[in-house]
Write an enzyme that holds these catalytic residues in place. Structure first.
Site, short mmCIF file in Angstrom:
data_model
loop_
_atom_site.label_atom_id
_atom_site.label_comp_id
_atom_site.label_asym_id
_atom_site.label_seq_id
_atom_site.Cartn_x
_atom_site.Cartn_y
_atom_site.Cartn_z
N GLY A 67 -3.03 3.96 7.77
CA GLY A 67 -2.01 2.89 8.07
C GLY A 67 -1.64 2.81 9.25
O GLY A 67 -1.96 3.55 10.10
N GLY A 68 -1.01 1.69 9.65
CA GLY A 68 -0.35 1.63 10.78
C GLY A 68 -1.24 1.08 12.10
O GLY A 68 -0.87 1.20 13.33
N HIS B 47 -0.96 -1.33 -4.31
CA HIS B 47 -2.30 -1.06 -3.81
C HIS B 47 -2.24 0.47 -3.51
O HIS B 47 -1.50 1.04 -2.91
CB HIS B 47 -2.28 -1.71 -2.53
CG HIS B 47 -3.77 -1.66 -1.94
ND1 HIS B 47 -4.80 -2.51 -1.84
CD2 HIS B 47 -4.11 -0.76 -0.78
CE1 HIS B 47 -5.85 -2.26 -1.21
NE2 HIS B 47 -5.29 -1.31 -0.47
N GLY C 158 1.20 -2.18 4.11
CA GLY C 158 1.82 -0.73 4.25
C GLY C 158 3.00 -0.47 4.93
O GLY C 158 4.06 -0.70 4.38
N MET D 88 -12.01 4.45 -1.01
CA MET D 88 -12.51 4.54 0.50
C MET D 88 -13.62 6.00 0.40
O MET D 88 -12.95 6.99 1.07
CB MET D 88 -11.77 4.44 1.77
CG MET D 88 -11.35 3.14 1.99
SD MET D 88 -9.75 2.79 2.84
CE MET D 88 -8.64 3.06 1.60
N GLY E 46 -9.11 3.76 6.91
CA GLY E 46 -8.67 5.70 7.01
C GLY E 46 -7.26 5.67 7.39
O GLY E 46 -7.05 6.86 7.10
N MET F 35 -11.17 -6.34 5.10
CA MET F 35 -10.69 -5.23 5.90
C MET F 35 -10.44 -5.78 7.48
O MET F 35 -11.33 -6.26 8.20
CB MET F 35 -11.52 -3.97 6.41
CG MET F 35 -11.82 -3.08 5.12
SD MET F 35 -10.27 -2.24 4.27
CE MET F 35 -9.30 -1.50 5.60
N MET G 33 -8.91 7.90 -0.23
CA MET G 33 -9.80 8.47 0.90
C MET G 33 -10.35 9.93 0.70
O MET G 33 -9.31 10.57 0.12
CB MET G 33 -8.82 8.43 1.98
CG MET G 33 -8.45 7.07 2.37
SD MET G 33 -7.44 6.97 4.04
CE MET G 33 -6.73 5.37 4.18
N SER H 1 0.76 -1.18 -0.15
CA SER H 1 -0.06 -0.02 -0.19
C SER H 1 0.77 1.33 -0.11
O SER H 1 1.61 1.68 1.15
CB SER H 1 -0.92 -0.01 1.21
OG SER H 1 -1.42 1.40 1.29
N ASP I 74 -6.39 -6.73 4.10
CA ASP I 74 -6.02 -5.05 4.33
C ASP I 74 -5.97 -4.96 5.63
O ASP I 74 -7.19 -4.43 6.09
CB ASP I 74 -6.73 -4.48 3.06
CG ASP I 74 -6.16 -2.99 3.01
OD1 ASP I 74 -5.09 -2.88 3.63
OD2 ASP I 74 -6.58 -2.28 2.26
N GLY I 75 -4.77 -4.46 6.22
CA GLY I 75 -4.73 -3.73 7.49
C GLY I 75 -4.17 -4.59 8.59
O GLY I 75 -4.50 -5.58 8.99
N GLY I 76 -2.89 -3.95 8.66
CA GLY I 76 -1.92 -4.54 9.93
C GLY I 76 -1.59 -5.83 9.47
O GLY I 76 -1.09 -6.69 10.51
N ASP J 6 -4.73 3.55 -2.13
CA ASP J 6 -5.70 3.65 -1.01
C ASP J 6 -6.38 5.19 -1.29
O ASP J 6 -5.59 6.15 -0.99
CB ASP J 6 -5.18 3.76 0.50
CG ASP J 6 -5.01 2.19 0.89
OD1 ASP J 6 -6.06 1.58 0.66
OD2 ASP J 6 -3.97 1.76 1.43
N HIS K 10 -8.13 0.92 -4.23
CA HIS K 10 -9.07 0.72 -3.07
C HIS K 10 -9.77 2.16 -2.66
O HIS K 10 -9.07 2.98 -2.22
CB HIS K 10 -8.55 0.26 -1.95
CG HIS K 10 -9.17 -0.04 -0.90
ND1 HIS K 10 -8.48 -0.37 0.49
CD2 HIS K 10 -10.36 0.26 -0.47
CE1 HIS K 10 -9.21 -0.58 1.40
NE2 HIS K 10 -10.68 -0.34 0.91
C1 DX5 Z 1 -6.49 1.42 5.43
C2 DX5 Z 1 -6.03 0.99 4.02
C3 DX5 Z 1 -4.70 -0.21 4.22
C4 DX5 Z 1 -3.69 0.39 5.12
C5 DX5 Z 1 -2.66 -0.74 5.24
O1 DX5 Z 1 -7.70 2.06 5.48
O2 DX5 Z 1 -7.18 0.19 3.33
O3 DX5 Z 1 -4.55 -0.49 2.82
O4 DX5 Z 1 -3.21 1.62 4.54
O5 DX5 Z 1 -1.67 0.03 5.98
P1 DX5 Z 1 -0.89 -1.10 7.05
O6 DX5 Z 1 -0.53 -2.32 6.32
O7 DX5 Z 1 -0.07 -0.13 7.73
O8 DX5 Z 1 -2.17 -1.25 7.94
ZN ZN Z 2 -6.50 -0.50 1.33
#
Ligand code: DX5
Ligand code: ZN
Length: 222
Positions: free
Chosen positions: A148-149, A37, A200, A72, A146, A141, A41, A12, A178-180, A39, A70
Site C-alpha cells: 500500500g501507499g 477489498h 487503502g 496476489m 505488493g 493495477m 499476498m 483495502s 487499485d493502487g494509489g 489483499d 484480490h
Molecule cells: C497493492 C494492493 C492494493 C493497495 C491499495 O498491491 O493490491 O489494494 O494496497 O493501497 P493504496 O490505496 O494505499 O495504494
Molecule cells: Zn488490491
C-alpha cells in the site's frame, strides 16, 4: 459507461489496523464502503506477506458487504476453494500467477463466486478479449502489486481500453482501479471508465473518524 452515482468504493484493509481487523471492517462498512477489498499476498508472487483464508473467514461475520478478495499469490488455483468457503464473493487472480488464466476464471465461477482478473501495470490489456466472457471484474493495477501507499501510475488509456472490451459483452463486469487511488485522481479514473475504486491509504489515513469523509471524497461528494 458508469454514472458517478454508480461508483463503488472498496477500501483495502491492507491499510487497516491489523490488531483490530474486525472493528475496522465494521467501521468501513458503517462509513459507506461498498466492497471490502482483501489483499492476499504470499511473499513469492509479490514481495510481501499478508493474510489467508482463515482471516477472511474470521472477518465474514463482521459485514454483509461484498468481500472482494484480490489474490496476489502463485499458484492461486489450489486456494480458490478455500477462499470461496471462507466467504469471498469476488475472487480476483493475476494471469502471471499460473499457466492457465482461462481455467482459473472457470474454477472461480465453478465455486459459485464472481471471477476477477487483475492486470499489472505492464500486462497488456488485449488479453481481456479472450477471457471477458468468463470475467465479472477487471482490476487495473495502478501500482506494482505488493504494498500500500505507492504512487498512482496514470494508466488512463488502459482503463479506457478495458472499458471498451467490457462493453462488448452483455453481462455486468466491474472495472476496478487499485493502487494509489485518492480524491485527486479518482475523477480521471472514473472518467476513463472505472466504476469501482480500491483505496487503502486514502480511506484509512485519518483513523476511524475520517473513514466516512474519505469515502465521500473518493465518490466526489465531499
Ligand atoms: C497493492 C494492493 C492494493 C493497495 C491499495 O498491491 O493490491 O489494494 O494496497 O493501497 P493504496 O490505496 O494505499 O495504494
Ligand atoms: Zn488490491
Amino acid at each position: 459507461m458508469a454514472r458517478v452515482t454508480d461508483i463503488k468504493i472498496a477500501p483495502s484493509i491492507l491499510s487497516a489496523d491489523f490488531a483490530a481487523l474486525g472493528n475496522e471492517v465494521r467501521a468501513i462498512d458503517q462509513a459507506g464502503a461498498d466492497y471490502i477489498h482483501v489483499d492476499v499476498m504470499d511473499g513469492h508472487f509479490v514481495p510481501n506477506i499478508t493474510i489467508g483464508p482463515g482471516v477472511v473467514k474470521a472477518l465474514r461475520p463482521h459485514s454483509k458487504k461484498i468481500f472482494d478478495v484480490h489474490l496476489m499469490i502463485s499458484p492461486a488455483d489450489p486456494y480458490i476453494p478455500d477462499f470461496a468457503a471462507a466467504g469471498a464473493d469476488i475472487i480476483t487472480v493475476h494471469p502471471e500467477a499460473g499457466a492457465h488464466i482461462h481455467r482459473s476464471l472457470q474454477a472461480i465461477r465453478a465455486a459459485g463466486k464472481k471471477a476477477g482478473i487483475s492486470l499489472n501495470p505492464a500486462t497488456p490489456v488485449d488479453l481481456l478479449k479472450h477471457v471477458i466472457e468468463l470475467t465479472d471484474l477487471v482490476l487495473i493495477m495502478t501500482v506494482n502489486p505488493g504494498f500500500g501507499g505507492q504512487s498512482f501510475i496514470p494508466l488512463f488509456d488502459k482503463i479506457r481500453a478495458a472499458r471498451e472490451i467490457i462493453e462488448t459483452v452483455d453481462h455486468p463486469v466491474d472495472l476496478q482501479v487499485d493502487g494509489g487511488v485518492n480524491a485527486a485522481n479518482a475523477p480521471d479514473a472514473i472518467a476513463a471508465g472505472a466504476n469501482v475504486l480500491v483505496a487503502g491509504t486514502s480511506v484509512f489515513k485519518d483513523g476511524p473518524d475520517g473513514y466516512a469523509k474519505n469515502i465521500r471524497a473518493l465518490r466526489g461528494d465531499a
